[in-house]
Write a protein that holds these residues in place. Sequence first.
Motif, PDB file in Angstrom:
ATOM      1  N   PHE C 227     -11.845 -55.408 -32.583  1.00 35.20           N
ATOM      2  CA  PHE C 227     -11.437 -54.267 -33.486  1.00 35.20           C
ATOM      3  C   PHE C 227     -10.099 -54.078 -33.273  1.00 35.20           C
ATOM      4  N   ASN C 228      -9.490 -53.375 -34.268  1.00 34.02           N
ATOM      5  CA  ASN C 228      -7.981 -53.179 -34.105  1.00 34.02           C
ATOM      6  C   ASN C 228      -7.828 -51.817 -34.870  1.00 34.02           C
ATOM      7  N   ALA C 229      -6.953 -51.045 -34.770  1.00 36.02           N
ATOM      8  CA  ALA C 229      -6.615 -49.914 -35.416  1.00 36.02           C
ATOM      9  C   ALA C 229      -5.358 -49.907 -36.126  1.00 36.02           C
ATOM     10  N   GLU C 230      -5.331 -49.121 -37.269  1.00 37.71           N
ATOM     11  CA  GLU C 230      -4.305 -49.088 -38.173  1.00 37.71           C
ATOM     12  C   GLU C 230      -3.942 -47.682 -38.388  1.00 37.71           C
ATOM     13  N   ALA C 231      -2.604 -47.328 -38.564  1.00 32.64           N
ATOM     14  CA  ALA C 231      -2.103 -45.955 -38.892  1.00 32.64           C
ATOM     15  C   ALA C 231      -2.641 -45.644 -40.192  1.00 32.64           C
ATOM     16  N   THR C 232      -3.199 -44.172 -40.758  1.00 32.45           N
ATOM     17  CA  THR C 232      -3.342 -44.102 -41.942  1.00 32.45           C
ATOM     18  C   THR C 232      -2.177 -43.377 -42.559  1.00 32.45           C
ATOM     19  N   ASN C 236      -2.960 -40.528 -38.948  1.00 32.11           N
ATOM     20  CA  ASN C 236      -4.034 -40.879 -37.763  1.00 32.11           C
ATOM     21  C   ASN C 236      -4.152 -42.219 -37.509  1.00 32.11           C
ATOM     22  N   ARG C 237      -4.834 -42.725 -36.620  1.00 37.88           N
ATOM     23  CA  ARG C 237      -5.267 -44.310 -36.294  1.00 37.88           C
ATOM     24  C   ARG C 237      -6.577 -44.290 -36.572  1.00 37.88           C
ATOM     25  N   VAL C 238      -7.038 -45.176 -37.534  1.00 40.16           N
ATOM     26  CA  VAL C 238      -8.334 -45.494 -37.562  1.00 40.16           C
ATOM     27  C   VAL C 238      -8.693 -46.982 -37.264  1.00 40.16           C
ATOM     28  N   GLY C 239      -9.750 -47.136 -36.605  1.00 41.81           N
ATOM     29  CA  GLY C 239     -10.239 -48.234 -36.101  1.00 41.81           C
ATOM     30  C   GLY C 239     -11.105 -49.059 -37.083  1.00 41.81           C
ATOM     31  N   TYR C 240     -10.932 -50.434 -37.032  1.00 41.42           N
ATOM     32  CA  TYR C 240     -11.860 -51.143 -38.130  1.00 41.42           C
ATOM     33  C   TYR C 240     -12.045 -52.702 -37.417  1.00 41.42           C
ATOM     34  N   LEU C 241     -13.121 -53.104 -37.938  1.00 43.90           N
ATOM     35  CA  LEU C 241     -13.607 -54.406 -37.387  1.00 43.90           C
ATOM     36  C   LEU C 241     -12.765 -55.658 -38.075  1.00 43.90           C
TER      37      LEU C 241
END
Lengths: 297, 322, 268
Positions: C227-232, C236-241
């Motif tokens: 998983f990694n996270a990116e800034a929206t 905020n930071r949102v995690g994704y697979l």
Amino acid sequence: MTDISQPHTPDTTNDQFRKIWTSPRNLFGLFMTGLTGLFAAIAILPLAAIVINVASQGLPLINLDLFTKLPPPPGLSGGGLGNAIVGTLIVLGVAFVISTPIGVLGAVWLSEFGRGSKIAYWVRFSANVLSGVPAIIAGLFSYTIVVMTMGTFSAFAGGVALAVVMLPIVMRTTEEGLVLVPEEVRLAAFGLGATRFETVSRVVLPAALPSIATAVTLALARAGGEAAPLLFTALNNNFWSTDLFRPIATLSVQIYFFAIIPFKPQQELAWAGALVLLSIILIVSIVSRFLTRRKSY
Amino acid sequence: MAATSTPPESPEVAMIRVRRNLRYYLDQGFYYLTMAFALAIAITLVWIVIQIGLTAIPAITQFGLGFLTSTTWDPVQNIYGILPQIYGTLVSAIIALVVAVPLGLGIAIFLSEDFLPTYVTTPIAFAIELLAAIPSVVIGLWGIFILIPFLRPFYTFVHRYLGWIPLFGTEPRGNSLLTLGLVLAFMILPLITSISRQTLVSLPPYLRQGAMALGATRWETILRVLIPAGFSGIVGSIMLALGRAMGETMAAAMLVGNSNRINISLLEPGSTIASLIASQFGEAGRDQVAALLYAGLVLMILSLIVNILAEIIIKKFQNVER
Amino acid sequence: MIMTRNPQPTPKVVLQVQNASIFYGSFRAVRDVTMDIYANEVTALIGPSGCGKSTLLRCFNRMNDLVPGARVEGKITYHGKDLYARDVDPVEVRRRIGMVFQKPNPFPKSIYDNVVFGARVNKYKGDFDELLETSLRQAALWDEVKDKLQESGLSLSGGQQQRLCIARAIATKPDVILMDEPCSALDPISTLKIEELIHELKQNYTIVIVTHNMQQATRVSDRTAFFNAEATEQGNRVGYLVEYDHTSVIFNNPKQKATMDYVSGRFG
């Protein structure tokens, strides 16, 4: 089927997780939630009943005479509780003068100098125990040290008794207020070369002033409602008096005496006095609650 | 003194040397003043016991421990004993606890769980705290004129159908140990509720998560994990409440009936130590005052024991948790 | 089994995540995860802090219900049943899908009471002593505690406490065990013991483990999800697979560059 080396094999139907409201566990939970909710409702009831009853019994009797006139002789009607209201203020004044310096400065030592020490532990311990000591004991104490030495019941003796009631409340709540003052503020003052006295008096106490004021006001409200410590210290007085060294009437003691005598006009005055006392105390409690809540955020 | 050969101090060193000037003494004085005031509270506590004890000496020497087991209270003959008062104090406090502990604990749970949103629970919690702020003389007044008439039909009913139980075996009078116990229950309820609630709220969240993750329902979590974990805090709150109930004076003096008798029936008037002192002190002569002070000493010691135990129990709980 | 695709027939799917997003109030913490978790395998969730791997794990047994305002969009199914369907009892879910936490959290009760806690609340009808012994044996703790079962669970060392928590989870006879960084509070020797235990448990249970430690993921898991996270845009930071495959593929031959950077330590 106690072999648990085999894990639970899920059945393939889709019903396996259905919430069964009628299962004993869930029924028990529902029952308990309902029961405790009911308890909460029951607990509010006496508060509501007392406030409503005191208001409905007392409101028709609130008039100017109540605050300006002396109580009537037994059996006669009319009159007021003017001397008792003044007396309560005087006795509270004495209690305030004694308990506030001791309570606030004692709290300063607890939070600024003695933090974590053995002595502070015992002082806090004593304060907690003293706040659990029955109020009537404070009255007996003041009786033995003031009334017996001076040979007369007096407003001053009543003030001493109430000071004993107030002292632990003032000290502990003030300490809570002082602890909330951020440590950086103190360090900044020390860093500029201030002594402990200067740091406390110029920085810490002013920063904590609103919470100290709330603490003292709450303690005064609590003490103002006490009758037990005054019964044989301030005693009572049917006439106007502002003399610190003579018996004095107070609202709470007056309510007590008027409640237990069988004359209708006196009983009505007791209700009116109760309404005055209750209103002041509830207003102080509610207002200080909102003030401190705003402070903490 | 080797002062003769000491080289002159550099100005920098002289600057940081302690100077015993006004500022220094003010600071020292302030420190010791605050310390003295802090100690004053501990001294007051001890002083109260000693002062009341000393003044009660005439009665203590005259009646000794028999004071605690005698049922006579005779101001004419000057013979005194407070067994009925000790009995009344304990019985009314026990009635209060029997009612208030389940009620208070239940409310504490109800308010510490999120059964209802906080904008509902916060006012409820505050209303219960306000109950503690009502002066006891106002509660006494309300008890005499509102509560006793209200309770009378219930008492009659209880006596008629449960009269075969000795506890309800006498014709109900308004002023009784039962009335006092019920009123005390509501006076100590805020204390039990608020301390138990603080205890439950301060439990570490992992306890709850651990139990929930094992498939415990919310109530199983509360009853099997949270309450046992917070047990000492809850016991401490009950002890504090017991102390409060035993020492309550005005409500007792106004509602208990002040009758100097021991009766198994809770519907009979009784007396407590505090109500005895409050109702007799005003007209008491010299010897009777000494006896009342002796009674006060007994009450003080009872309340000290209960409060000190409560403090120790609560402290112990805090130490375990932190 | 190096580099071979599908060395054995694909095992049964236990948990299936379809396009799931997890929200706290209006804030989206994890977005659009789709993955299958297979029976009797260890699945590791790895990734940097704040990438939502623990959040996702807590959705598998509805522990996120305890967080006010938390909700799941999309679908998470367990043996085909939507876990968030209206008629699902979260209490039952947690019994079948057990959980071991980051910090060992035994109850302040005896070792015995800790282990049989779940059995008690679930009205287990069998022999408690037998359940106790089997669970503690499976958790490799029996020999160390068999003579002091009445002592407090808190008297054990950290590693023992964590194995006690595993025994406690096993004793409710779950199907799946979720582990949220179970070794992060433990010393290396205790960690090794827990890892051995995970290997043993795999035969009987499906295990999903969140870990910060990539070595641990390679040592214990069959499949790994990165998983990694990116800034929206909202900041905020949102995690994704990012990538989900056999562990050997993720660590040796990942398809995504981000995965390669992370597993080779060239991350961030």
